[in-house]
Scaffold this active site. Structure first.
Site, short mmCIF file in Angstrom:
data_model
loop_
_atom_site.label_atom_id
_atom_site.label_comp_id
_atom_site.label_asym_id
_atom_site.label_seq_id
_atom_site.Cartn_x
_atom_site.Cartn_y
_atom_site.Cartn_z
N HIS A 234 0.82 -1.21 0.00
CA HIS A 234 0.00 0.00 0.00
C HIS A 234 0.86 1.26 0.00
CE1 HIS A 234 -3.66 2.35 1.23
NE2 HIS A 234 -2.73 3.15 1.73
N GLU A 235 1.80 1.32 0.93
CA GLU A 235 2.67 2.50 1.01
C GLU A 235 3.58 2.61 -0.20
OE1 GLU A 235 1.79 4.60 3.06
OE2 GLU A 235 0.57 3.29 4.33
N HIS A 238 1.86 4.62 -2.77
CA HIS A 238 2.05 6.05 -2.53
C HIS A 238 3.44 6.48 -2.97
CE1 HIS A 238 -1.66 6.92 -0.45
NE2 HIS A 238 -1.46 6.00 0.49
N GLU A 264 -4.61 8.02 -3.00
CA GLU A 264 -5.13 6.77 -2.45
C GLU A 264 -5.39 5.75 -3.54
OE1 GLU A 264 -5.85 4.49 0.91
OE2 GLU A 264 -5.01 6.50 0.71
#
Length: 471
Positions: A234-235, A238, A264
Site C-alpha cells: 500500500h505505502e 504512494h 489513495e
C-alpha cells in the site's frame, strides 16, 4: 483554547511550538513581496506557456485562501490541533467520549470559522472536502456514495454470508526478520527506487516526503504476516506516485499529487487489484513458502489465497477488508455532513455512529473506543479527509478496468513478476500530470469515463463472489 493538565507540560510546549511554526510559515507565504511577484508573472504570462499557467493557477488558489486567514487564527488552530490530539489519545484509551466531546466541539467550530474566513460560510463542509481533493463538494460525493451504498450493502451481505462456509487458516509464527526480507524483495520488484527512498518501522504505516526522498514505514506481527506485507505494498503505491511525479517540477504544483483521492487510488490499486490477485501470488507464493516452509506446510495454495482475501465484519476501519472498507468511509462522510449542517450534535455522535454502523456494516461497536473514538483524523481537524479513501478506491477500480483493456497481457506480466509495463502506464496516465487536473478531470482523462461506483462494484463482485462461491 483547550487547557491540558499540568502533568502534560511537554505536550503544551509542543502545541506552542507548532503554533509558532504555523504562524511563521503563514507569514512567509503571504508576504506582500511574494504576492506582488506572482501578480507580475501573471501579467506577463505567455499564453503558450501552459505549464507555468498551471503553476500560477494553483499557487494563486493556495495564496488567495491563505491570505484570508489571519495569523492569529493560524496560530490558534495549530495550538488547538496539537492539544486536541493528546486529549483524544487519553479519551480513546479510557473509552471516555464525554471527556473528549468539548474538545471536538471546539475543533468543529474552528473548522467552521476557517471555512467562513475563506468564503465558504454557506457551505463549510464543501471547503474542507475541496482542501483534500480540489473540485469536489458534498453534493457530488453524496451522489456517488448513495449509488455505491445501494449496491455495496447487499453485495457485502451476500459475500459475508458465504464466508461462513469457507475455512480460512490462521497464519501464525512468522519471524519478523524473514517478513522484512521478503517484503523488501516484493517492494523492490514493484518498482520502488530505494536509492531515492527507504522503508522503516512505525506504529502505523505511512508514506511521506517526495520523489527524491520518499520515506515509507510498515509494522510487523509474527501472527499476522499479511498486515506488514500489504501495508508495505500500500505505502509503495504512494511512494511510486511520488517517485513518478515530474522531477523537474519538484517544489511546484506540477510536482505534487493531484489530491488525496488520486494518491489513495495509487496505493489501493497496488495493494488490492495487483497484490491480492491470483496472478501476483502465482509468482510470489513459491518464494513466500521458501521463507516460511514450516508455517505454510499444512496450508494449501487455495487456503492461502482465501486468507489473503479474507472478508469479515470488523468495527475498525483500518483493519477492514476490501469489500466492507468503503462502508466505513460512507459512515464517516454522512456523520461529518450532518455535523456541518447542524443536523447532528457532538453529544449525539456516539449513538449516531452506532446506528449507522448497524445499518451499513451489520454490527454495533462494543464501545466508543471501537467506534466513534477509533480514528485520529477529527482530533487534528481533518474533516473532509475520509471521503478521499473511498473516492480513491473508485478511481483504482476504473483504472484497473482501463489498463486491463490497454494491456491485455497484464495478468501474464504480473504472474511473471514484470510490473514495469503497469507502472509505466500509471506514469503516463496519472503521475506526470501533477496538479494539472483535479480528481474528476483526471479520472475522465485516464479512463474515458466519469468517476462512478460501477467499476468498483463489478470488480468486487467478480473477485469475491467467485472466490467464496467456488469454496
Amino acid at each position: 483554547q483547550v487547557n491540558l493538565p499540568v502533568s502534560n507540560a511537554s505536550a503544551r510546549q509542543r502545541a506552542e511550538q507548532c503554533a509558532a511554526i504555523a504562524e511563521i510559515r503563514h507569514r512567509e507565504f503571504t508576504r506582500t513581496e511574494f504576492r506582488e511577484k506572482i501578480e507580475e508573472i501573471e501579467e506577463n504570462l505567455n499564453p503558450e506557456d501552459g505549464e507555468l499557467a498551471v503553476i500560477l493557477r494553483e499557487v494563486r488558489r493556495d495564496l488567495d485562501r491563505a491570505t484570508k486567514l489571519p495569523s492569529e487564527f493560524v496560530s490558534r488552530k495549530a495550538n488547538h490541533q496539537s492539544t486536541s490530539y493528546h486529549i483524544w489519545v487519553k479519551a480513546r484509551k479510557q473509552n471516555d467520549f464525554n471527556s473528549y466531546a468539548p474538545t471536538l466541539e471546539a475543533t468543529l467550530n474552528i473548522a467552521r470559522e476557517e471555512a467562513s474566513l475563506v468564503g465558504f460560510e454557506a457551505n463549510p463542509y464543501d471547503y474542507h472536502l475541496d482542501k483534500h481533493d480540489p473540485g469536489i463538494d458534498a453534493k457530488s460525493v453524496s451522489e456517488i456514495f448513495d449509488k455505491l451504498s445501494k449496491g455495496l450493502v447487499p453485495l457485502s451481505e451476500r459475500i459475508l454470508a458465504l464466508t461462513e462456509k469457507k475455512e480460512i487458516p490462521e497464519l501464525l509464527g512468522f519471524p519478523e526478520t524473514k517478513q522484512e526480507t521478503f517484503l523488501r524483495e516484493v517492494v523492490a520488484n514493484l518498482g520502488f527506487d530505494f536509492s531515492r527512498g527507504r522503508l522503516d518501522i512505525a506504529v502505523h504505516p505511512f508514506c511521506s516526503g517526495n520523489g527524491t526522498d520518499t520515506r515509507m514505514t510498515t509494522r510487523y506481527d509474527p501472527d499476522n504476516p499479511l498486515d506488514s506485507l500489504f501495508s508495505s505494498i500500500h505505502e509503495t503505491g504512494h511512494g511510486l506516485y511520488e517517485q513518478g511525479l515530474p522531477a523537474k517540477w519538484l517544489g511546484t504544483p506540477l510536482g505534487e499529487a493531484a489530491g488525496m483521492a488520486v494518491h489513495e487510488s495509487q496505493s489501493r490499486i497496488w495493494e488490492n487489484q495487483v497484490g491480492r490477485s491470483r496472478a501476483f501470488w502465482k509468482h510470489w507464493e513459491s518464494r513466500f513458502r521458501e521463507f516460511f516452509p514450516e508455517q505454510l506446510k499444512e496450508i494449501s495454495s487455495e487456503a492461502l489465497y482465501s486468507a489473503i482475501n479474507k472478508v469479515s465484519r470488523n468495527p475498525i476501519r483500518v483493519d477492514a477488508d476490501e469489500v466492507t472498507y468503503n462502508l466505513h468511509v460512507i459512515l464517516r462522510f454522512e456523520l461529518e455532513q450532518a455535523l456541518f449542517e447542524n443536523a447532528l450534535k457532538i453529544s449525539d455522535l456516539p449513538a449516531a455512529w452506532n446506528e449507522k454502523a448497524k445499518t451499513l456494516l451489520g454490527l454495533v461497536p462494543a464501545n466508543d473506543t471501537e467506534g466513534v473514538l477509533q480514528d485520529v483524523h477529527w482530533s487534528g481537524g481533518a474533516f473532509g479527509y475520509f471521503p478521499s479513501y473511498c473516492l480513491g478506491n473508485l478511481l483504482a477500480a476504473q483504472l484497473w478496468e482501463t489498463v486491463k483493456s490497454d494491456l491485455p497481457d497484464l495478468d501474464y506480466l504480473i504472474e511473471k513478476g514484470e510490473h514495469k509495463p503497469f507502472l509505466s502506464w500509471l506514469n503516463r496516465k496519472i503521475h506526470v500530470h501533477g496538479r494539472k487536473m483535479n480528481l474528476f478531470e483526471l479520472t475522465e482523462h485516464a479512463t474515458g469515463k466519469k468517476l462512478s461506483s460501477t467499476a468498483l462494484l463489478e470488480y468486487l463482485e467478480s473477485r469475491y463472489l467467485r472466490l467464496y462461491e467456488e469454496g
